[in-house]
Design a protein around this motif. Structure first.
Motif, PDB file in Angstrom:
ATOM      1  N   CYS A 263       0.698  -1.187   0.144  1.00 40.31           N
ATOM      2  CA  CYS A 263      -0.450   0.190   0.347  1.00 40.31           C
ATOM      3  C   CYS A 263       1.178   1.309   0.320  1.00 40.31           C
ATOM      4  O   CYS A 263       0.684   2.433  -0.260  1.00 40.31           O
ATOM      5  N   ILE A 264       2.653   1.464   0.323  1.00 43.39           N
ATOM      6  CA  ILE A 264       3.066   2.144   0.418  1.00 43.39           C
ATOM      7  C   ILE A 264       3.233   3.480  -1.042  1.00 43.39           C
ATOM      8  O   ILE A 264       3.030   2.513  -1.802  1.00 43.39           O
ATOM      9  N   ASN A 265       3.035   4.771  -0.565  1.00 40.87           N
ATOM     10  CA  ASN A 265       2.801   5.415  -1.970  1.00 40.87           C
ATOM     11  C   ASN A 265       3.567   6.804  -1.154  1.00 40.87           C
ATOM     12  O   ASN A 265       2.852   7.409   0.137  1.00 40.87           O
ATOM     13  N   ALA A 266       3.462   7.688  -1.959  1.00 46.37           N
ATOM     14  CA  ALA A 266       3.439   8.925  -1.601  1.00 46.37           C
ATOM     15  C   ALA A 266       2.185   9.620  -0.847  1.00 46.37           C
ATOM     16  O   ALA A 266       3.066  10.516   0.516  1.00 46.37           O
ATOM     17  N   GLU A 267       0.827   9.827  -0.807  1.00 51.69           N
ATOM     18  CA  GLU A 267       0.379  10.281   0.415  1.00 51.69           C
ATOM     19  C   GLU A 267       0.168   9.484   1.436  1.00 51.69           C
ATOM     20  O   GLU A 267       0.002  10.025   2.552  1.00 51.69           O
ATOM     21  N   ASN A 268       0.664   8.328   2.411  1.00 49.17           N
ATOM     22  CA  ASN A 268       0.760   7.397   2.830  1.00 49.17           C
ATOM     23  C   ASN A 268       1.951   7.347   3.830  1.00 49.17           C
ATOM     24  O   ASN A 268       2.124   6.428   4.911  1.00 49.17           O
ATOM     25  N   CYS A 269       3.097   7.574   2.902  1.00 44.19           N
ATOM     26  CA  CYS A 269       4.453   6.668   3.495  1.00 44.19           C
ATOM     27  C   CYS A 269       4.991   7.415   5.219  1.00 44.19           C
ATOM     28  O   CYS A 269       5.508   6.594   5.893  1.00 44.19           O
ATOM     29  N   ILE A 270       4.531   8.163   5.462  1.00 45.24           N
ATOM     30  CA  ILE A 270       5.158   9.049   6.096  1.00 45.24           C
ATOM     31  C   ILE A 270       4.521   8.508   7.901  1.00 45.24           C
ATOM     32  O   ILE A 270       4.580   8.151   8.260  1.00 45.24           O
ATOM     33  N   GLY A 271       3.195   8.059   7.394  1.00 43.68           N
ATOM     34  CA  GLY A 271       2.558   7.666   8.345  1.00 43.68           C
ATOM     35  C   GLY A 271       1.771   6.203   8.723  1.00 43.68           C
ATOM     36  O   GLY A 271       2.558   5.853   9.606  1.00 43.68           O
ATOM     37  N   ILE A 272       3.111   5.096   7.500  1.00 45.20           N
ATOM     38  CA  ILE A 272       3.073   3.740   7.680  1.00 45.20           C
ATOM     39  C   ILE A 272       4.168   4.191   8.414  1.00 45.20           C
ATOM     40  O   ILE A 272       4.738   2.766   8.915  1.00 45.20           O
ATOM     41  N   GLN A 273       5.222   4.913   7.824  1.00 51.06           N
ATOM     42  CA  GLN A 273       6.333   5.020   8.581  1.00 51.06           C
ATOM     43  C   GLN A 273       6.014   4.790  10.096  1.00 51.06           C
ATOM     44  O   GLN A 273       6.928   4.628  11.056  1.00 51.06           O
ATOM     45  N   LEU A 274       5.526   5.300  10.952  1.00 47.71           N
ATOM     46  CA  LEU A 274       5.844   6.463  11.842  1.00 47.71           C
ATOM     47  C   LEU A 274       4.352   4.683  12.570  1.00 47.71           C
ATOM     48  O   LEU A 274       4.929   4.481  14.179  1.00 47.71           O
ATOM     49  N   PHE A 275       3.600   4.579  11.920  1.00 43.93           N
ATOM     50  CA  PHE A 275       2.843   3.376  12.818  1.00 43.93           C
ATOM     51  C   PHE A 275       3.657   2.128  12.699  1.00 43.93           C
ATOM     52  O   PHE A 275       3.525   1.594  13.581  1.00 43.93           O
ATOM     53  N   SER A 276       4.147   1.765  11.169  1.00 43.88           N
ATOM     54  CA  SER A 276       4.742   0.921  11.458  1.00 43.88           C
ATOM     55  C   SER A 276       6.337   0.753  12.705  1.00 43.88           C
ATOM     56  O   SER A 276       6.246  -0.046  13.447  1.00 43.88           O
ATOM     57  N   LEU A 277       6.410   1.864  12.604  1.00 48.81           N
ATOM     58  CA  LEU A 277       7.220   2.000  14.286  1.00 48.81           C
ATOM     59  C   LEU A 277       7.563   1.203  15.552  1.00 48.81           C
ATOM     60  O   LEU A 277       7.969   0.972  16.413  1.00 48.81           O
ATOM     61  N   HIS A 278       5.458   2.155  15.555  1.00 49.67           N
ATOM     62  CA  HIS A 278       4.757   2.158  16.773  1.00 49.67           C
ATOM     63  C   HIS A 278       5.096   0.740  17.300  1.00 49.67           C
ATOM     64  O   HIS A 278       4.587   0.042  18.501  1.00 49.67           O
ATOM     65  N   TYR A 279       4.372  -0.206  16.230  1.00 47.20           N
ATOM     66  CA  TYR A 279       3.685  -1.607  16.237  1.00 47.20           C
ATOM     67  C   TYR A 279       5.458  -2.434  16.112  1.00 47.20           C
ATOM     68  O   TYR A 279       5.178  -3.823  15.424  1.00 47.20           O
ATOM     69  N   CYS A 280       6.727  -1.698  16.214  1.00 45.82           N
ATOM     70  CA  CYS A 280       8.104  -3.152  15.791  1.00 45.82           C
ATOM     71  C   CYS A 280       7.274  -3.719  14.756  1.00 45.82           C
ATOM     72  O   CYS A 280       8.314  -5.196  14.792  1.00 45.82           O
ATOM     73  N   LEU A 281       7.066  -3.250  13.476  1.00 44.92           N
ATOM     74  CA  LEU A 281       6.999  -3.579  11.591  1.00 44.92           C
ATOM     75  C   LEU A 281       8.481  -3.669  11.256  1.00 44.92           C
ATOM     76  O   LEU A 281       8.702  -2.429  10.117  1.00 44.92           O
TER      77      LEU A 281
END
Length: 603
Positions: free
Chosen positions: A134-152
Motif C-alpha cells: 500500500c505504500i505510496n507518496a500519500e501515506n508513506c510518512i504515516g505508515i513509517q510512524l505506525f510501523s515503528l510503533h508496532y515494531c514492524l
C-alpha cells in the motif's frame, strides 16, 4: 495374512488433506455455534467460541486461560477482550479457521493492533505484506510512524526508503503539510533524500509553512536548521527574495546571514559541502589478495551509475577478520558478512555488520553452524544462509537471521547437497541452483517458500554447472557463468568450459539462454564472484576472460539483453571476493573520496 505376532513397526501412511478437512469441520461448528464452551466478550457483545481453538491460535488468550482457568461449577467461561472491535474479531476468527483474511486500507490499522494484542505473529506478518503493497507518496510518512510503533521493522525500512526516493512527490501531499514540526525536522535531516538540489527542500518547507503560517511561524527557526543552506545557490536565493511573501520572509529571517557571507569557495566550500541523496554501490568484501594469496579483510565500493570512468574504488573500513569463502548480503540498510575461513584456514561461524552511515563494523551473533562456500540471500528483511561446507562435510542445512532481533533459527533443509551451487531470491521465494556433489554436476533447481517451509523442484537449467552466480530481479531469475565438463568421446580428454548465461521468468516457468553470451569466452579461465542488480542493469564481478584481456566487472542491460564493458581487471582488484549492492549516502561517499583524493562522483 500378516503375522500378528511380529514386533516390527508398520509403515506410516498419511492423508495430505487431513488438516484442511479438520479445519473445515471446525469452521462449520463455529458458524453454526455448535459445541462452544466459552463466550468471547468484545465491546459488550458476546460471541460463542471454543476455548481450545482460541488458545491454540493466540498465545495471549492461552495465557489468560492458564492464569484464570474455568470454574468447577460448570458455568459458561467468559473471555473478555479490550481494544478490539467485534467486526475485527469476527474476521480474525474467520482467519483462524481458513488461513485467509480480507484487509483494506480502512481496516489494516485495527487488524495490526488486534494481531499485536493477541500475539498472532503469522497474522501480523500478513498485515505487513499488505502494508508494504500500500505504500505510496500519500501515506508513506504515516505508515513509517505506525510501523515503528508496532515494531514492524521491515515495513518501516521500506516506507523510509520510499520516502527518501520519492521526496519530490511526498512533499506535495496533504500528509506532508500536516506534519508536526518535530517530525518534519526528522524528515528534513535525512541525508539520503533524493532531491538533486537543496532548493527543493527549501520550497517544501515554505509549502509546509504556508499551510498554517500563524501557528508555525514560531517553529520556523527549528525547521530551517534542518535545511542545508550551503547547498543553496546565492543567485537562486536572491531571485526568490523578490518572489512570494512567505518565501521572502523565510529568506529574510533565516538565510540573510548566509547571503551576506556569500557563497563559500575552495577549501571552505569542500568543508561545508553536503550533497543530498544516495548512490547504489557495488561493494566487494574480503577474498584473496592477488600478490600474497592470503585472505584479506579489505572492503571497497564503486558507484557505476555516477562514476563515468569506473576505474577507482572507494576504500571503506575493513572487516575485523580476514575472510575467504564467506557470504555477504545487504539487508535493512546494512551489509552483513558471515562465515568463510580465516588466515589459519579455520572455518568460521562468526559474522559482522557494516553501517554505511558511520563506516564502521560491529559483531553479530554467530551462526548455529560454521560454514564456508555457502549461499546467502535476503528476503523480506531476513537473511537466509544455505548449504556450504565445514571442515568435515558438505551441508544442506538452512539458517535464518533476523537483523532486528539478532537471532538465528534453523529452517527446513535443502533436499540435496549443492557444492558450489548458487542461490537467489525472487518473487518472495528462495532458489537453489546447480552445484555438484561426489563428482556429479547438477542442472536441478529447487525453490523454498518461507510461508509453507517447503522445498519444491523446478524446471532444470539448460546446462549443468557449478561455480555460477545468480540474481533475482522482479519476476526474473538470472544465472551467470559457472563451469561444466565439455562432452567428449574420450572421458580422459574432457576439460572444463564456461557455461552460458540463462534466465527464468516466473510466468513462463522455464529456463532460456540469453541471446547475448558475451560475458566471457568459453574457457575455464573465467571465474564469477557475484551478480549485483543496480537500476536497470546487473553487474557481474569476477575474473572474466574476454579473449584478449580480463574484465573485472561487466554490465548486463536487461532492457536490451546485451553485455557492456564496465571495468578492466587490475592487479589491485581482489580475487575470490564476494559482492553486494548497498545504498550509501552521497555526503558519506563525498567525504570518503575527499579524504582519498578521488573526485569522480557527480553529486
Amino acid at each position: 495374512m500378516p503375522n500378528s505376532g511380529s514386533s516390527k513397526p508398520g509403515s506410516k501412511v498419511s492423508d495430505p488433506q487431513h488438516s484442511q478437512k479438520l479445519l473445515r469441520v471446525l469452521r462449520t461448528f463455529w458458524q453454526e455455534q455448535s459445541f462452544h464452551d466459552a463466550l468471547l466478550v468484545v465491546d459488550g457483545e458476546e460471541l460463542p467460541v471454543q476455548k481450545n481453538i482460541l488458545a491454540a491460535s493466540s498465545p495471549y488468550i492461552r495465557t489468560k486461560l492458564n492464569y484464570n482457568p474455568p470454574k468447577a461449577d460448570g458455568s459458561m467461561y467468559r473471555i473478555e477482550l479490550q481494544g478490539v472491535s467485534m467486526a475485527i474479531m469476527k474476521q480474525i476468527l474467520d482467519y483462524v479457521f481458513s488461513g485467509e483474511i480480507s484487509v483494506s486500507e480502512e481496516t489494516i490499522q485495527d487488524m495490526v493492533q488486534a494481531s499485536d494484542l493477541l500475539l498472532m505473529t503469522d497474522l501480523k506478518s500478513l498485515c505487513c505484506q499488505f502494508l508494504e503493497s500500500c505504500i505510496n507518496a500519500e501515506n508513506c510518512i504515516g505508515i513509517q510512524l505506525f510501523s515503528l510503533h508496532y515494531c514492524l521493522y521491515h515495513v518501516h525500512y521500506v516506507a523510509t526508503e520510499f520516502l527518501q526516493t520519492h521526496f519530490h512527490d511526498v512533499a506535495l501531499t496533504e500528509e506532508f503539510r500536516e506534519l508536526p514540526p518535530n517530525r518534519l525536522c526528522e524528515v528534513l535531516a535525512m541525508e539520503k533524500l533524493n532531491v538533486g538540489n537543496e532548493r527543493h527542500v527549501l520550497e517544501a518547507v515554505v509549502r509546509w509553512f504556508a499551510h498554517d503560517p500563524e501557528d508555525r511561524r514560531v517553529h520556523m527557526k527549528e525547521v530551517m536548521s534542518a535545511v542545508w543552506l550551503q547547498g543553496l545557490d546565492v543567485s537562486y536565493l536572491r531571485e526568490q527574495a523578490m518572489g512570494e511573501p512567505l518565501m521572502r520572509e523565510v529568506i529574510r529571517e533565516y538565510c540573510q546571514a548566509f547571503l551576506e557571507a556569500g557563497q563559500p569557495h575552495g577549501a571552505d566550500l569542500l568543508a561545508a559541502f553536503k550533497p543530498r541523496g544516495y548512490s547504489e554501490c557495488i561493494v566487494i568484501v574480503g577474498g584473496e589478495d592477488r600478490n600474497t594469496r592470503k585472505p584479506t579483510a579489505e572492503m571497497h565500493c564503486m558507484c557505476p551509475l555516477y562514476d563515468p570512468n569506473r576505474q577507482a574504488w572507494i576504500k571503506l573500513q575493513s572487516m575485523s577478520i580476514a575472510r575467504i569463502g564467506h557470504g555477504v548480503v545487504a539487508a535493512e540498510g546494512f551489509l552483513f558478512v558471515m562465515g568463510g575461513t580465516d588466515e589459519q584456514n579455520t572455518v568460521l561461524n562468526s559474522g559482522e555488520k557494516y553501517d554505511p552511515d558511520s563506516n564502521t563494523w560491529s559483531t553479530i551473533p554467530p551462526m548455529l553452524q560454521a560454514r564456508q562456500n555457502f549461499g546467502v540471500v535476503e528476503l523480506d528483511g531476513l537473511i537466509y544462509v544455505l548449504g556450504g561446507e565445514n571442515d568435515v562435510t558438505e551441508l544442506i542445512t538452512v539458517e535464518v537471521f533476523d537483523p532486528h532481533f539478532s537471532t538465528w533459527k534453523m529452517q527446513t533443509s535443502m533436499t540435496m547437497i549443492r557444492k558450489v551451487g548458487c542461490y537467489a531470491s525472487m518473487n518472495k521465494k528462495i532458489y537453489a541452483i546447480g552445484g555438484g556433489s561426489y563428482g556429479k554436476l547438477f542442472d536441478s533447481v529447487e525453490c523454498f517458500d518461507p510461508k509453507t517451509q517447503q522445498w519444491t523442484g523446478l524446471c532444470p537449467l539448460k546446462e549443468r554447472r557449478f561455480g555460477s552466480v545468480a540474481c533475482g530481479v522482479g519476476q526474473e531469475l538470472y544465472v551467470f557463468g559457472g563451469v561444466r565438463s565439455q562432452e567428449n568421446d574420450n572421458p580422459e580428454q574432457r576439460h572444463m568450459t564456461t557455461c552460458k548465461s540463462e534466465f527464468y521468468h516466473d510466468e513462463m516457468r522455464r529456463w532460456m539462454l540469453l541471446d547475448d553470451q558475451n560475458l566471457c569466452i568459453q574457457t575455464s579461465s573465467s571465474f564469477v564472484y557475484g551478480a549485483v542488480p543496480i537500476g536497470a542493469s546487473i553487474y557481474v564481478v569476477g575474473d572474466l576472460d574476454t579473449g584478449t584481456s580480463f574484465d573485472y566487472i561487466r554490465e548486463f542491460r536487461r532492457s536490451t539483453g546485451t553485455w557492456h564493458r564496465t571495468k578492466p581487471m587490475l592487479a589491485s582488484d581482489l580475487s575470490k571476493t564476494t559482492c553486494a549492492a548497498l545504498r550509501i549516502a552521497n555526503c558519506r561517499l563525498f567525504r570518503l573520496q575527499l579524504s582519498q583524493g578521488l573526485f569522480r562522483i557527480r553529486v
